[in-house]
Structure formats: structure tokens, C-alpha cells
Design an enzyme around this catalytic site. Sequence first.
Site, short mmCIF file in Angstrom:
data_model
loop_
_atom_site.label_atom_id
_atom_site.label_comp_id
_atom_site.label_asym_id
_atom_site.label_seq_id
_atom_site.Cartn_x
_atom_site.Cartn_y
_atom_site.Cartn_z
N ASP A 26 0.78 -1.23 0.04
CA ASP A 26 -0.02 0.19 0.02
C ASP A 26 0.97 1.35 0.09
OD1 ASP A 26 -1.58 2.18 0.81
OD2 ASP A 26 -3.11 0.44 1.66
N ILE A 27 0.66 2.08 -0.91
CA ILE A 27 1.62 3.44 -0.87
C ILE A 27 1.22 4.46 0.16
CG2 ILE A 27 1.88 3.29 -3.52
CD1 ILE A 27 -0.11 5.54 -3.83
N VAL B 168 -11.52 1.78 -3.18
CA VAL B 168 -11.30 1.14 -4.42
C VAL B 168 -12.10 0.12 -4.65
CG1 VAL B 168 -9.31 0.21 -5.67
CG2 VAL B 168 -8.81 2.05 -4.06
N HIS C 41 -9.85 -6.33 -2.16
CA HIS C 41 -8.72 -6.30 -1.89
C HIS C 41 -8.66 -6.56 -0.35
CE1 HIS C 41 -9.85 -2.04 -1.54
NE2 HIS C 41 -9.18 -1.85 -0.71
N HIS D 123 -6.45 -6.21 3.10
CA HIS D 123 -5.29 -5.40 3.70
C HIS D 123 -4.66 -6.34 4.69
CE1 HIS D 123 -6.68 -1.32 2.74
NE2 HIS D 123 -7.89 -1.71 2.61
#
Length: 142
Positions: A34-35, A99, A103, A105
Amino acid sequence: MTTYDHNNIFAKILRGELPCSKVYENEHVFAFLDIMPRSPGHTLVIPKAPARNILDITEEDFVHVARASRIIARAAMVAFKADGMTLQQFSEPASGQVVYHLHVHVMPRYEGVALLPPASCKEEAKVLEDHAAKLIAALKGL
């Protein structure tokens, strides 16, 4: 529920249109850092299949995501010398999903250390590069 958007940011990452710090890939899933990590090593595991979230992914595709999330979690425990692990998945806006490509995390945790707030700080590229290298090395050791 809205349909899957093939131009979401994770779909673009899967197609190679946007850069990422990839740490794991197989024929069914893709995992990258993750950015805006909430902890060091915060990784996102996504299916290669187009799925908006847990409500529309096939069971078979979700099994691959769950299996890869476990692999990443085990490697992250070693790579980041974590005390524990948090896995999160959000589906639809009311849950906090922003988003719309499923996904998970995977976030290493430490005793007495809170997660950073979501999207609070973009990590420097060099730090992400170092974290990716640590995680990739730990994955090779599993």
C-alpha cells in the site's frame, strides 16, 4: 450494488498501466505494498479476476485471495518482526471501501502501537522498495 469498473486503480495496476511495489503473484492473485501504509509492510492482496468486492467474487476466486493473504501474513510476521497481524476487507461505501476491486489489507501489528489513520501519509518510494525486498526475502524462506 454497482457493477465492476474495469478502469479502477487496481485494475490499472494489474494491467501494468500504473506502477506498484509488487511482492507476490501467481495465476490467481497479485499482492503489492500500500502506498499509504497504516503500518510497515502493509500489503494489499487482490484477485486477478474482476470482482468489485466480497459480494460478487466467486467462491473459488476468493479462496485464492484468502490463501495468498495467509501466505503474505506469515511472511510479514517474519520480515517485519511483528507481534501480530490484522487483515481487513471492506465491501461497499458504508463499510469504508474506496477502491472497487476486492482487496484484503494485510497489516503487521506491534504491541502498544496503533495503526496510522487510513490514507494519512504517502510513503517514500525508497522505503516501499526496502519493505518489498524484506517481504520478498521472507516469502522465499517459507
